[in-house]
Scaffold this active site. Structure first.
Site, PDB file in Angstrom:
ATOM      1  N   VAL A  43     -30.133  26.425 -11.519  1.00  0.00           N
ATOM      2  CA  VAL A  43     -31.243  25.469 -11.506  1.00  0.00           C
ATOM      3  C   VAL A  43     -31.405  24.945 -12.924  1.00  0.00           C
ATOM      4  O   VAL A  43     -31.107  25.642 -13.898  1.00  0.00           O
ATOM      5  CB  VAL A  43     -32.555  26.101 -11.006  1.00  0.00           C
ATOM      6  CG1 VAL A  43     -32.512  26.327  -9.505  1.00  0.00           C
ATOM      7  CG2 VAL A  43     -32.870  27.402 -11.739  1.00  0.00           C
ATOM      8  N   SER A  44     -31.902  23.705 -13.048  1.00  0.00           N
ATOM      9  CA  SER A  44     -31.970  23.054 -14.347  1.00  0.00           C
ATOM     10  C   SER A  44     -33.187  23.431 -15.175  1.00  0.00           C
ATOM     11  O   SER A  44     -33.171  23.298 -16.390  1.00  0.00           O
ATOM     12  CB  SER A  44     -31.929  21.529 -14.172  1.00  0.00           C
ATOM     13  OG  SER A  44     -30.730  21.138 -13.541  1.00  0.00           O
ATOM     14  N   THR A  45     -34.269  23.872 -14.519  1.00  0.00           N
ATOM     15  CA  THR A  45     -35.489  24.217 -15.253  1.00  0.00           C
ATOM     16  C   THR A  45     -35.970  25.604 -14.880  1.00  0.00           C
ATOM     17  O   THR A  45     -35.640  26.129 -13.805  1.00  0.00           O
ATOM     18  CB  THR A  45     -36.626  23.212 -14.955  1.00  0.00           C
ATOM     19  OG1 THR A  45     -37.028  23.348 -13.590  1.00  0.00           O
ATOM     20  CG2 THR A  45     -36.180  21.774 -15.201  1.00  0.00           C
ATOM     21  N   GLN A  94     -37.934  26.060 -11.551  1.00  0.00           N
ATOM     22  CA  GLN A  94     -37.218  26.102 -10.276  1.00  0.00           C
ATOM     23  C   GLN A  94     -36.717  27.511 -10.005  1.00  0.00           C
ATOM     24  O   GLN A  94     -36.678  28.357 -10.898  1.00  0.00           O
ATOM     25  CB  GLN A  94     -36.041  25.115 -10.306  1.00  0.00           C
ATOM     26  CG  GLN A  94     -36.462  23.653 -10.434  1.00  0.00           C
ATOM     27  CD  GLN A  94     -35.255  22.755 -10.640  1.00  0.00           C
ATOM     28  OE1 GLN A  94     -34.437  22.975 -11.521  1.00  0.00           O
ATOM     29  NE2 GLN A  94     -35.158  21.720  -9.820  1.00  0.00           N
TER      30      GLN A  94
END
Length: 201
Positions: free
Chosen positions: A10-12, A15
């Site tokens: 996940v990018s953040t 998340q």
């Protein structure tokens, strides 16, 4: 029974990889695959290289060691944002006899149709590389036409000070380190200056 490895990303930090994991576990169970290892990169963009994604890096290292038979990921963007970079990684997996399952794109290289789809991605990756090369060439030509000097900026050196340092007994290596230049460049400056002094009337 195939040994499966999950790759979750996940990018953040806000998340979670839970949804990806649960769905991939369901698919693995339906296919009769045994999940032996899970790799995760949380809060890391797919645009970052392998060296900035420890989970992905470990996955590729373990692929060489044949720790699993198939890599499962939620979708192609979990592995990377660059098609060319992605295909390079996938070529590495396939070179070690490892298959790939991408849930969202319905790509499963354990099947004949999945293998054909993978080969098509190679064609598109080559197209992407060609497009990037063309854009770079066009950009360089525009810069030259605009009179922009390309390459590294020329370092301004005080040759008189370099000669003075040499006269005090500094070696060519010491001079190169002091001015942050190569030994060859330092040698050429000293030699050229010495030749010019010898030519003076």
């Amino acid at each position: 029974m195939k040994r499966a490895a999950l790759y979750l990303r996940v990018s953040t930090k806000e998340q979670t990889t839970d949804n990806q994991r649960m769905e991939l576990e369901r698919v693995a169970q339906a296919k009769g695959w045994n999940i032996t290892v899970i790799y995760e990169d949380e809060g890391i963009s797919g645009a970052k290289g392998r060296d900035k994604r420890p989970g992905y890096d470990q996955l590729l290292k373990d692929a060489v060691r044949a720790k699993f038979d198939v890599v499962m990921a939620w979708d192609v963007s979990r592995l990377g944002r660059s098609l060319a970079g992605l295909v390079t990684a996938l070529d590495e997996l396939h070179a070690h006899g490892i298959d790939l399952y991408l849930h969202q794109q319905a790509i499963d290289t354990t099947t004949p149709s999945g293998k054909a789809m993978f080969q098509m991605t190679g064609v598109f990756a080559e197209f992407e590389r060609s497009m990037i090369q063309e854009r770079v060439k066009a950009g360089l030509l525009r810069a030259k036409a605009a009179g922009i000097k390309l390459g590294r900026p020329t370092k301004l050196l005080n040759t008189e000070q370099i000669i003075a340092d040499r006269k005090t007994g500094k070696t060519t290596r010491q001079i190169a380190q002091k001015y942050n230049i190569s030994i060859g460049k330092a040698h050429n400056i000293i030699k050229t200056s010495s030749d010019e002094i010898l030519r003076l009337p």
